[in-house]
Motif scaffolding. Structure first.
Motif, short mmCIF file in Angstrom:
data_model
loop_
_atom_site.label_atom_id
_atom_site.label_comp_id
_atom_site.label_asym_id
_atom_site.label_seq_id
_atom_site.Cartn_x
_atom_site.Cartn_y
_atom_site.Cartn_z
N TRP A 1 0.85 -1.21 0.00
CA TRP A 1 0.00 0.00 0.00
C TRP A 1 0.88 1.24 0.00
O TRP A 1 1.95 1.24 0.61
CB TRP A 1 -0.89 -0.02 1.24
CG TRP A 1 -2.05 0.92 1.15
CD1 TRP A 1 -2.12 2.17 1.64
CD2 TRP A 1 -3.32 0.65 0.54
NE1 TRP A 1 -3.35 2.71 1.36
CE2 TRP A 1 -4.10 1.80 0.69
CE3 TRP A 1 -3.86 -0.45 -0.14
CZ2 TRP A 1 -5.39 1.90 0.19
CZ3 TRP A 1 -5.14 -0.35 -0.62
CH2 TRP A 1 -5.91 0.81 -0.47
N PRO B 1 -10.51 -1.05 -8.80
CA PRO B 1 -10.74 0.39 -8.75
C PRO B 1 -11.21 0.83 -7.36
O PRO B 1 -12.04 0.16 -6.74
CB PRO B 1 -11.82 0.62 -9.80
CG PRO B 1 -12.51 -0.69 -9.93
CD PRO B 1 -11.50 -1.75 -9.64
N ALA C 1 -10.55 -3.43 -0.50
CA ALA C 1 -9.65 -3.77 -1.60
C ALA C 1 -8.96 -5.10 -1.32
O ALA C 1 -8.82 -5.95 -2.20
CB ALA C 1 -8.62 -2.66 -1.77
N TRP D 1 -18.86 5.56 0.14
CA TRP D 1 -18.82 5.70 -1.33
C TRP D 1 -17.85 6.79 -1.77
O TRP D 1 -17.31 6.72 -2.86
CB TRP D 1 -20.22 6.00 -1.87
CG TRP D 1 -20.68 7.40 -1.63
CD1 TRP D 1 -21.28 7.87 -0.52
CD2 TRP D 1 -20.54 8.51 -2.51
NE1 TRP D 1 -21.54 9.20 -0.65
CE2 TRP D 1 -21.10 9.62 -1.86
CE3 TRP D 1 -20.01 8.67 -3.79
CZ2 TRP D 1 -21.12 10.88 -2.44
CZ3 TRP D 1 -20.03 9.93 -4.37
CH2 TRP D 1 -20.59 11.03 -3.69
N TYR E 1 -11.11 5.07 1.52
CA TYR E 1 -9.92 4.91 0.66
C TYR E 1 -9.66 3.45 0.32
O TYR E 1 -8.97 3.15 -0.64
CB TYR E 1 -8.69 5.51 1.34
CG TYR E 1 -8.35 4.90 2.68
CD1 TYR E 1 -7.50 3.81 2.75
CD2 TYR E 1 -8.88 5.40 3.85
CE1 TYR E 1 -7.20 3.23 3.96
CE2 TYR E 1 -8.59 4.84 5.07
CZ TYR E 1 -7.75 3.75 5.12
OH TYR E 1 -7.47 3.18 6.31
N HIS E 2 -10.19 2.52 1.12
CA HIS E 2 -9.89 1.11 0.93
C HIS E 2 -11.12 0.32 0.52
O HIS E 2 -11.07 -0.90 0.46
CB HIS E 2 -9.33 0.54 2.22
CG HIS E 2 -10.29 0.65 3.37
ND1 HIS E 2 -10.90 1.83 3.67
CD2 HIS E 2 -10.77 -0.26 4.22
CE1 HIS E 2 -11.71 1.63 4.69
NE2 HIS E 2 -11.65 0.37 5.04
N VAL E 3 -12.26 1.00 0.25
CA VAL E 3 -13.51 0.30 -0.02
C VAL E 3 -13.79 0.30 -1.53
O VAL E 3 -13.66 1.33 -2.17
CB VAL E 3 -14.68 0.95 0.75
CG1 VAL E 3 -15.99 0.29 0.38
CG2 VAL E 3 -14.45 0.85 2.23
N VAL E 4 -14.15 -0.87 -2.06
CA VAL E 4 -14.55 -0.96 -3.46
C VAL E 4 -15.97 -0.40 -3.57
O VAL E 4 -16.86 -0.82 -2.84
CB VAL E 4 -14.50 -2.42 -3.93
CG1 VAL E 4 -14.91 -2.52 -5.38
CG2 VAL E 4 -13.10 -2.98 -3.76
N LYS E 5 -16.17 0.57 -4.46
CA LYS E 5 -17.45 1.28 -4.52
C LYS E 5 -18.48 0.49 -5.32
O LYS E 5 -18.89 0.85 -6.40
CB LYS E 5 -17.26 2.67 -5.13
CG LYS E 5 -16.04 3.47 -4.62
CD LYS E 5 -16.09 3.72 -3.15
CE LYS E 5 -14.96 4.62 -2.67
NZ LYS E 5 -13.61 4.04 -2.73
#
Lengths: 170, 162
Positions: free
Chosen positions: A135, A154, B78, B111, B115-119
Motif C-alpha cells: 500500500w 478500482p 480492496a 462511497w 480509501y480502501h472500499v470498493v465502490k
C-alpha cells in the motif's frame, strides 16, 4: 498517585530531560522528548512507586504541523493512570519503540506505523498490520492522497453523474 | 411410495429441458455465504429457524465448489476484493451473484471517502440481484432470492442467434 505527583516523581529522576506537564487538556498529560522516551518508559514500568505494568493504548494523532504518539498507562497494583505524549517530527517521524518494555506496544506500534507513518526504532517486526504490504501512503494523515486503484481493483469514488451515464449505457 | 402406489396408473410427464433445468436450479439455490460486515448478521438470521430459508431449498455452503450463488453481504475492501474474485472464479457454472446491502451495492457510507472500499462489487464481479438496505431485513433478503429464482426461470439452454 495523581498525574501531577507522577510528573513530580519523574522530574526528580530526570531533572534535565525536558519533561513538560500539559494541564490544558481535560486529562493532564506528560510530554516527553523522543530522546528520553525509552528511559522514561523503563522507569515507569520498573519503579516500585509507579509500577505501570499495563500499556492500555498507544495511539497517534495528526496535529497538522507535527504528529503525536500517545501512551495511556495503567498500574493495576497502585490503581493509577498516566498519559504520555511524544511529539514526532512530520518530516522525520522516528521515535524509539517501547515494545521491549510493554509487549502490548508491538501490534499498537505496527498500527501507528501503518496508518500514521510513525517509524518506531528498535521494533522487532516493523511491518504494516492492517493494510496490504504494498500500500502507498499512510491513510490517517491529513495530507493523505488515496490510491486510485490497487492490483487492478478500482477504488475511486463513482460520482452520481457517472452513475446516470452508466445507467443510460447499460 | 405406499400412498401413491397403484393410485394413478402408469404416468408420463411431458416438459421441456429448459423447464426442468430451470425448475431444479431455481428450487435449490445453494449460496456461498460471504459475510463481510453487519449484513452478515441479517444473513445468519435469515438462515436460522425464524425465517427458515431451507423451505426455499436455500442452504448455505462453506465452499465455492458446491455453491450456485455468491452472496456478498457487507463492505468489500480492496484487500478482500481479491478473495471475492478468486472465490467467484472457483465456482462452477451456472453461477449467480447477489449483492446484499448498500456497501456491496455502491460502497454505502464509504462511497466517497473510503480509501480502501470498493465502490460496489459490480466493479469487480458481475451481479444478478441487488438488495438495498443498511442492512436489509431478512424479508428483503428472501425477496432477493425470489427475484433470483424468477430470473433463473427465464433462462434457456438454447443459444441466441448471433
Amino acid at each position: 498517585m495523581t498525574q501531577s505527583e507522577i510528573f513530580a516523581y519523574l522530574q526528580t529522576s530526570f531533572p534535565d530531560a525536558g519533561l513538560v506537564l500539559d494541564e490544558t487538556q481535560p486529562e493532564p498529560l506528560i510530554v516527553v522528548p523522543r530522546e528520553q522516551l525509552l528511559d522514561v518508559a523503563r522507569l515507569l514500568n520498573a519503579d516500585e512507586q509507579l509500577h505501570f505494568e499495563c500499556l492500555m493504548c498507544l495511539t497517534s494523532i495528526d496535529m497538522g504541523e507535527e504528529l503525536h504518539a500517545v501512551y495511556n498507562l495503567y498500574s493495576m497494583k497502585h490503581d493509577h493512570k498516566c498519559t504520555l505524549r511524544c511529539r514526532v517530527n512530520r518530516e522525520d517521524p522516528v521515535i524509539p519503540s517501547v515494545s521491549s518494555v510493554w509487549a502490548t506496544a508491538d501490534w499498537h506500534e505496527r498500527e501507528a506505523y501503518d496508518l500514521m507513518g510513525i517509524t518506531f526504532e528498535g521494533h522487532p517486526d516493523p511491518r504494516r498490520i492492517l493494510l496490504p504490504d504494498d500500500w502507498e501512503g499512510h491513510p490517517l494523515r491529513k495530507d493523505y492522497q488515496p490510491q486510485k486503484e490497487w492490483h487492478g481493483i478500482p477504488l475511486e469514488a463513482v460520482q452520481p453523474e457517472d452513475l446516470e451515464k452508466k445507467r443510460e449505457n447499460g | 411410495m405406499a400412498i401413491l402406489e397403484g393410485r394413478y396408473g402408469p404416468n408420463v410427464v411431458i416438459t421441456s429441458i429448459d423447464k426442468i433445468f430451470n425448475w431444479s436450479r431455481s428450487r435449490s439455490i445453494w449460496p456461498l455465504t460471504f459475510g463481510l460486515a453487519c449484513c452478515a448478521i441479517e444473513m445468519m438470521a435469515t438462515n436460522a429457524s425464524r425465517f427458515d430459508l431451507d423451505r426455499f431449498g436455500i442452504f448455505p455452503r462453506p465452499t465455492p465448489r458446491q455453491a450456485d450463488c455468491l452472496l456478498v453481504s457487507g463492505t468489500l475492501t480492496a484487500k478482500m476484493a481479491e478473495r471475492v474474485i478468486r472465490l467467484y472464479e472457483q465456482m462452477a457454472e451456472p453461477k449467480y451473484v447477489i449483492s446484499m446491502g448498500s456497501c456491496a451495492n455502491s460502497g454505502g457510507p464509504y462511497w466517497q471517502y473510503g480509501y480502501h472500499v470498493v465502490k460496489g462489487i459490480d466493479l469487480v464481479i458481475p451481479v444478478d440481484v441487488y438488495i438495498p438496505g443498511c442492512p436489509p431485513r431478512p424479508e428483503a433478503l428472501i425477496d432477493g432470492y425470489l427475484r433470483l429464482r424468477e430470473k433463473i426461470m427465464k433462462e434457456t439452454i438454447a443459444r441466441k442467434d448471433s
